[in-house]
Design an enzyme around this catalytic site. Sequence first.
Site, PDB file in Angstrom:
ATOM      1  CD  GLU A 147      -2.712  -1.043  -0.030  1.00  0.00           C
ATOM      2  OE1 GLU A 147      -3.187   0.139  -0.736  1.00  0.00           O
ATOM      3  OE2 GLU A 147      -3.090  -1.842  -0.643  1.00  0.00           O
ATOM      4  CD1 TRP A 185      -3.064   3.245  -4.381  1.00  0.00           C
ATOM      5  CD2 TRP A 185      -1.986   1.980  -6.250  1.00  0.00           C
ATOM      6  NE1 TRP A 185      -3.665   3.461  -5.607  1.00  0.00           N
ATOM      7  CE2 TRP A 185      -3.247   2.630  -5.882  1.00  0.00           C
ATOM      8  CE3 TRP A 185      -2.149   0.990  -6.735  1.00  0.00           C
ATOM      9  CZ2 TRP A 185      -4.289   2.682  -7.844  1.00  0.00           C
ATOM     10  CZ3 TRP A 185      -2.605   1.016  -8.234  1.00  0.00           C
ATOM     11  CH2 TRP A 185      -3.344   1.534  -7.975  1.00  0.00           C
ATOM     12  CD1 TRP A 221     -17.438  13.444 -17.749  1.00  0.00           C
ATOM     13  CD2 TRP A 221     -18.274  12.591 -16.248  1.00  0.00           C
ATOM     14  NE1 TRP A 221     -15.963  12.644 -17.341  1.00  0.00           N
ATOM     15  CE2 TRP A 221     -17.350  11.130 -16.517  1.00  0.00           C
ATOM     16  CE3 TRP A 221     -18.984  11.290 -14.956  1.00  0.00           C
ATOM     17  CZ2 TRP A 221     -16.550  10.734 -15.856  1.00  0.00           C
ATOM     18  CZ3 TRP A 221     -18.253  10.191 -14.809  1.00  0.00           C
ATOM     19  CH2 TRP A 221     -17.082   9.917 -14.994  1.00  0.00           C
ATOM     20  CG  ASN A 263      -8.228   2.830   0.466  1.00  0.00           C
ATOM     21  OD1 ASN A 263      -8.304   4.186  -0.538  1.00  0.00           O
ATOM     22  ND2 ASN A 263      -8.164   1.795   0.015  1.00  0.00           N
ATOM     23  CD1 TRP A 279     -13.401  11.616 -13.794  1.00  0.00           C
ATOM     24  CD2 TRP A 279     -11.863  12.088 -12.534  1.00  0.00           C
ATOM     25  NE1 TRP A 279     -12.089  12.127 -14.919  1.00  0.00           N
ATOM     26  CE2 TRP A 279     -11.025  12.676 -13.891  1.00  0.00           C
ATOM     27  CE3 TRP A 279     -10.483  13.332 -11.553  1.00  0.00           C
ATOM     28  CZ2 TRP A 279      -9.925  13.239 -13.885  1.00  0.00           C
ATOM     29  CZ3 TRP A 279      -9.875  13.894 -11.684  1.00  0.00           C
ATOM     30  CH2 TRP A 279      -9.175  13.739 -13.332  1.00  0.00           C
ATOM     31  CD1 TRP A 338     -10.625  11.889  -6.075  1.00  0.00           C
ATOM     32  CD2 TRP A 338     -12.644  10.944  -6.613  1.00  0.00           C
ATOM     33  NE1 TRP A 338     -11.564  11.420  -5.114  1.00  0.00           N
ATOM     34  CE2 TRP A 338     -12.752  11.158  -5.711  1.00  0.00           C
ATOM     35  CE3 TRP A 338     -13.279  10.154  -7.815  1.00  0.00           C
ATOM     36  CZ2 TRP A 338     -14.177  11.198  -5.193  1.00  0.00           C
ATOM     37  CZ3 TRP A 338     -15.324  10.364  -7.219  1.00  0.00           C
ATOM     38  CH2 TRP A 338     -15.102  10.824  -6.059  1.00  0.00           C
TER      39      TRP A 338
END
Length: 426
Positions: free
Chosen positions: A225, A228, A256, A291, A309, A332
Amino acid sequence: GAAPRRWLHRSLEALAVGLAALGSPLVLRRGEPSAVLAELAAETGAGAVLWNRRPDPAAEDADRRVAAALEARGVRGEGYDAALLFDPAAVRTKAGEPYRVFTPFWRACRALPEPYRPLRAPERLPAPPAPVRSDRLADWDLTDGADDGWTPGEAAARARLAGFLDGPVTRYAADRDIPSLDGTSRLSPHLHWGEIGPRQVWHAARHTADAHPERAPGIEAFLRELGWREFCQHQLRQAPDLAEKPLDLRFTAFPWREDPDLLSAWKHGRTGYPLVDAGMRQLLATGWMHNRVRMVVASFLVKDLLLPWQAGEAWFREALVDADPANNPANWQWVAGSGADAAPFFRIFNPVAQGEKFDPDGGYVRRWVPELAEMPEEWIHKPWQAPAPTLAAAGVRLGVTYPRPVVDHGLARQRALAAFSAIRGN
């Protein structure tokens, strides 16, 4: 936003205490960084100004202006990448390109030498020879005095890391997906504000794994993690407009919607989907969200509501205490399907199924959506399907005490897939 402003206030308070213990004051000033720092260097007779680089474009531009202003005064300026584990220039594909998929990126990182150990902090930091003018922190009006349960500062960051590695990390691989548990490290805001560095976290975790082999699997999952986070940081270095433009350019044509009312319902936890609402209310109350729930609420905004987003990224940046300029937009874009190593757009989280899987007893929902506290487990994630007597016994009046769903998830899923199909050939 209020939560990050409170964090900054308390973090600066803690920094002032720490510096005072070393013998030096914290100096607070406002203004154009290049002018303020060049002036301060002249006042103190500094021979060098050192800083940690930040990956966002505005900060990098400010760093360049600072370095030029210092050079004009004959003062050395130098930035460091202490916010990273690995040099982005060293993590490249065989073709010399940056990685766009996490697994080979992380494999390449692990093949490099270990991140170097941070130097020990100085035991003394002499004050400037003459008193230096400083603003009063109270005059910056950063905090409303609310208590959101966080303890900012370097000492708190070290204590949180030590406590996590002392036991909870053993169960991290399993517990980190259960929002009702305190199963994550919660180090993200400390990392974001620079109260602890990723190399400090890395070496503490590696030392713990060596000393306690039984914790090694959890630590490996935890380091992944951290990897990441590194992946997101490297992305921003390559795409400075990560918060505005999709990496997958097909999404520039995505249809959108604009709906301020739906966006407001999402922001304030009034969508009618309990897990989504619990997450958004946790965010409002604490400046943080679990998360697993972040992925669910993000998927709901982008795919159930078809809202862009970028609107979600902006709200998280406003409300989160850990809204990192790299991690926030990169994640996102991952959920939206437009980013690096993105989840495919057709991976649409079902908020009911996610609740039943990761909050099976409803403990997380009961905490953050108290109007549903008396709902039985069978119905707590889908109260609109509950029998009328069950709702009455739990004191729930749909549309009055708790909203009905703002969309039908099944229909919204089909609408989202159709919208994606329209851009697939672009």
